[in-house]
Design a protein around this motif. Sequence first.
Motif, PDB file in Angstrom:
ATOM      1  N   TRP A 135      10.226 105.955 105.824  1.00 32.80           N
ATOM      2  CA  TRP A 135      11.269 105.805 105.506  1.00 32.80           C
ATOM      3  C   TRP A 135      11.701 105.786 103.970  1.00 32.80           C
ATOM      4  O   TRP A 135      12.630 104.494 103.765  1.00 32.80           O
ATOM      5  CB  TRP A 135      10.457 104.084 105.725  1.00 32.80           C
ATOM      6  CG  TRP A 135       8.783 103.855 104.877  1.00 32.80           C
ATOM      7  CD1 TRP A 135       7.713 104.098 105.486  1.00 32.80           C
ATOM      8  CD2 TRP A 135       9.211 102.912 103.042  1.00 32.80           C
ATOM      9  NE1 TRP A 135       7.180 103.930 104.381  1.00 32.80           N
ATOM     10  CE2 TRP A 135       7.393 103.455 103.379  1.00 32.80           C
ATOM     11  CE3 TRP A 135      10.286 103.426 102.011  1.00 32.80           C
ATOM     12  CZ2 TRP A 135       7.693 102.625 101.281  1.00 32.80           C
ATOM     13  CZ3 TRP A 135       9.195 102.489 100.796  1.00 32.80           C
ATOM     14  CH2 TRP A 135       8.644 102.754 101.204  1.00 32.80           C
ATOM     15  N   ARG A 136      11.409 106.785 103.240  1.00 37.63           N
ATOM     16  CA  ARG A 136      11.112 106.920 102.404  1.00 37.63           C
ATOM     17  C   ARG A 136      12.605 108.042 101.741  1.00 37.63           C
ATOM     18  O   ARG A 136      12.304 109.448 102.422  1.00 37.63           O
ATOM     19  CB  ARG A 136       9.563 106.704 100.954  1.00 37.63           C
ATOM     20  CG  ARG A 136       9.659 106.441 100.758  1.00 37.63           C
ATOM     21  CD  ARG A 136       7.979 106.725 100.035  1.00 37.63           C
ATOM     22  NE  ARG A 136       8.509 106.361  98.968  1.00 37.63           N
ATOM     23  CZ  ARG A 136       7.981 105.517  97.846  1.00 37.63           C
ATOM     24  NH1 ARG A 136       7.102 104.481  98.243  1.00 37.63           N
ATOM     25  NH2 ARG A 136       8.259 105.543  96.124  1.00 37.63           N
ATOM     26  N   ILE A 137      14.081 108.201 101.176  1.00 36.38           N
ATOM     27  CA  ILE A 137      14.282 109.125 101.735  1.00 36.38           C
ATOM     28  C   ILE A 137      14.699 109.004  99.857  1.00 36.38           C
ATOM     29  O   ILE A 137      14.812 108.333  99.315  1.00 36.38           O
ATOM     30  CB  ILE A 137      15.879 108.110 102.275  1.00 36.38           C
ATOM     31  CG1 ILE A 137      15.744 107.721 103.474  1.00 36.38           C
ATOM     32  CG2 ILE A 137      16.893 109.487 101.883  1.00 36.38           C
ATOM     33  CD1 ILE A 137      15.301 108.147 104.305  1.00 36.38           C
ATOM     34  N   PRO A 138      14.327 110.450  99.624  1.00 38.14           N
ATOM     35  CA  PRO A 138      14.138 110.540  98.224  1.00 38.14           C
ATOM     36  C   PRO A 138      15.460 110.969  97.360  1.00 38.14           C
ATOM     37  O   PRO A 138      16.893 111.332  98.521  1.00 38.14           O
ATOM     38  CB  PRO A 138      13.193 112.377  98.511  1.00 38.14           C
ATOM     39  CG  PRO A 138      13.863 112.639  99.661  1.00 38.14           C
ATOM     40  CD  PRO A 138      13.413 111.419 100.414  1.00 38.14           C
ATOM     41  N   PRO A 139      15.612 111.084  96.134  1.00 37.98           N
ATOM     42  CA  PRO A 139      17.145 111.533  95.619  1.00 37.98           C
ATOM     43  C   PRO A 139      17.714 112.806  96.247  1.00 37.98           C
ATOM     44  O   PRO A 139      16.980 113.527  96.277  1.00 37.98           O
ATOM     45  CB  PRO A 139      17.175 111.221  94.661  1.00 37.98           C
ATOM     46  CG  PRO A 139      15.591 110.572  94.208  1.00 37.98           C
ATOM     47  CD  PRO A 139      15.189 111.122  95.175  1.00 37.98           C
ATOM     48  N   LEU A 140      19.333 113.386  96.468  1.00 36.04           N
ATOM     49  CA  LEU A 140      20.003 114.346  96.272  1.00 36.04           C
ATOM     50  C   LEU A 140      19.141 115.272  95.012  1.00 36.04           C
ATOM     51  O   LEU A 140      18.890 115.068  94.363  1.00 36.04           O
ATOM     52  CB  LEU A 140      21.337 114.076  95.934  1.00 36.04           C
ATOM     53  CG  LEU A 140      21.561 113.011  97.347  1.00 36.04           C
ATOM     54  CD1 LEU A 140      23.687 113.057  97.587  1.00 36.04           C
ATOM     55  CD2 LEU A 140      21.767 113.964  98.829  1.00 36.04           C
ATOM     56  N   PRO A 141      19.067 116.553  96.429  1.00 33.54           N
ATOM     57  CA  PRO A 141      18.448 117.319  94.467  1.00 33.54           C
ATOM     58  C   PRO A 141      20.243 117.734  93.608  1.00 33.54           C
ATOM     59  O   PRO A 141      20.736 117.472  94.123  1.00 33.54           O
ATOM     60  CB  PRO A 141      17.972 119.246  95.674  1.00 33.54           C
ATOM     61  CG  PRO A 141      19.417 118.787  97.353  1.00 33.54           C
ATOM     62  CD  PRO A 141      19.361 116.452  97.025  1.00 33.54           C
ATOM     63  N   GLU A 142      19.060 118.427  92.243  1.00 38.85           N
ATOM     64  CA  GLU A 142      20.239 118.928  91.757  1.00 38.85           C
ATOM     65  C   GLU A 142      21.354 120.013  91.868  1.00 38.85           C
ATOM     66  O   GLU A 142      20.308 121.208  92.639  1.00 38.85           O
ATOM     67  CB  GLU A 142      19.449 119.050  90.245  1.00 38.85           C
ATOM     68  CG  GLU A 142      20.382 119.700  88.782  1.00 38.85           C
ATOM     69  CD  GLU A 142      19.948 119.925  88.119  1.00 38.85           C
ATOM     70  OE1 GLU A 142      20.275 120.224  87.381  1.00 38.85           O
ATOM     71  OE2 GLU A 142      18.691 120.088  87.202  1.00 38.85           O
ATOM     72  N   PHE A 143      21.868 120.346  91.678  1.00 39.10           N
ATOM     73  CA  PHE A 143      23.079 121.326  92.615  1.00 39.10           C
ATOM     74  C   PHE A 143      23.302 122.044  90.838  1.00 39.10           C
ATOM     75  O   PHE A 143      22.605 121.848  90.060  1.00 39.10           O
ATOM     76  CB  PHE A 143      24.263 120.814  93.157  1.00 39.10           C
ATOM     77  CG  PHE A 143      23.694 120.114  94.308  1.00 39.10           C
ATOM     78  CD1 PHE A 143      23.301 120.561  95.145  1.00 39.10           C
ATOM     79  CD2 PHE A 143      23.895 119.640  94.408  1.00 39.10           C
ATOM     80  CE1 PHE A 143      23.640 120.551  96.102  1.00 39.10           C
ATOM     81  CE2 PHE A 143      23.255 118.466  95.983  1.00 39.10           C
ATOM     82  CZ  PHE A 143      23.701 120.137  96.854  1.00 39.10           C
ATOM     83  N   PRO A 144      23.747 123.700  90.908  1.00 37.00           N
ATOM     84  CA  PRO A 144      24.208 124.771  90.207  1.00 37.00           C
ATOM     85  C   PRO A 144      25.532 123.816  89.963  1.00 37.00           C
ATOM     86  O   PRO A 144      25.636 123.171  90.334  1.00 37.00           O
ATOM     87  CB  PRO A 144      24.383 125.912  90.341  1.00 37.00           C
ATOM     88  CG  PRO A 144      24.125 126.347  91.338  1.00 37.00           C
ATOM     89  CD  PRO A 144      23.561 124.606  92.459  1.00 37.00           C
ATOM     90  N   ALA A 145      25.174 124.105  88.176  1.00 38.87           N
ATOM     91  CA  ALA A 145      26.434 123.733  87.406  1.00 38.87           C
ATOM     92  C   ALA A 145      27.747 124.234  88.129  1.00 38.87           C
ATOM     93  O   ALA A 145      27.475 125.420  88.620  1.00 38.87           O
ATOM     94  CB  ALA A 145      26.857 123.451  86.156  1.00 38.87           C
ATOM     95  N   PRO A 146      28.737 123.515  87.783  1.00 37.79           N
ATOM     96  CA  PRO A 146      28.907 121.773  87.583  1.00 37.79           C
ATOM     97  C   PRO A 146      29.209 120.830  89.058  1.00 37.79           C
ATOM     98  O   PRO A 146      29.378 119.433  88.350  1.00 37.79           O
ATOM     99  CB  PRO A 146      30.888 122.435  87.903  1.00 37.79           C
ATOM    100  CG  PRO A 146      31.235 123.175  89.091  1.00 37.79           C
ATOM    101  CD  PRO A 146      30.814 124.067  89.133  1.00 37.79           C
ATOM    102  N   LEU A 147      28.382 121.209  89.948  1.00 41.94           N
ATOM    103  CA  LEU A 147      27.962 119.938  90.553  1.00 41.94           C
ATOM    104  C   LEU A 147      26.548 118.608  89.992  1.00 41.94           C
ATOM    105  O   LEU A 147      26.702 117.693  89.609  1.00 41.94           O
ATOM    106  CB  LEU A 147      27.109 120.269  91.943  1.00 41.94           C
ATOM    107  CG  LEU A 147      28.857 120.643  93.027  1.00 41.94           C
ATOM    108  CD1 LEU A 147      28.157 121.061  94.049  1.00 41.94           C
ATOM    109  CD2 LEU A 147      29.778 120.211  92.737  1.00 41.94           C
TER     110      LEU A 147
END
Length: 244
Positions: A135-147
Amino acid sequence: MPASNTYVLVHGAWHDGQAWDRVAALLTVQGHRVLAPSLTGHGDKAHLLGPEVGLVTHVNDVVGLILDLDLNDVVLVGHSYAGLVISGVANRIPDRVSHLVYVDAMVPTHGENAIDVMPLTQGMIDGAAADAQPWRIPPLPEFPAPLGLFGVTDPDDLVWLKAMLTDESVLCFQQPVEMDNPAQALIPRTHILCVGSQPTGVTRRPVPRTQPNGEPSRIHELQSGHDCMIIKPAELSELLLRTD
C-alpha cells in the motif's frame, strides 16, 4: 476580488506543506493570508500514514481547515495530485471557494481517480505490489539533469526536497473524486502548466477549452520543471496574484 486574498495551497503526492514556503512568503509580503497545510501522512502528520489514508482523507483535511478557521472567498490552489484534492473540496464547500487554481495538476471529472487522469500511476501501484507493504508508494526517482527530481536540479534544493518526501498511500490514487455538486461547477478555474522539461512517457490531459461555468479556460504556461513552487516561486506567485 478583494485587495487581500486568502490562499490555501495544497501540496501534491509525496511532498508536504513546506514545498510552498517560498511562494507563501512572497504572497504574504503582498498582504495576503496564506495557509499551506501538510496533508495526512506528510510533514508533521507523517506518523499518521497508513493504508486507510486516501483521497477522502486529504479532502477532509482541507475542508476541516477551512471550516475550523471559518475561511471564505478562498483561492484554493492544488499542485499535481492535489488537483484531485481541491476538486473534492470545492464539491463539499463550494460557497467557501472563490477560485480554483490547478498547478501542473491532475484535473478530474466526477468519479475519476488519479489512475484515470494519469494512467502511468497504475505502474507505480503495480511496482509496489510485491513489497512487504504494497500500500506504500515511494516517491518517483531522481533523473539525470535536466529532469532531476520532480524537475528540481539545484543541489541545495534537492537536499531540502529529499528530506521532505515521504511515501504515499495507494488509496490516494485509487479513490474517486466526487464532483456532483452543481455549485462547484460555477467556481472560476485557472490552469498553470509547467512546460519545457517533461519526462518521457508523461502525458498531460489537455485542458478543455471551456470551464464548467461556461467561461473560456484560463491557461498559463510556466517554463519550469514540475515542482515550480520550488524552482520558480516568484513567477508562480505572480500568476497566483492574477486570479480574479
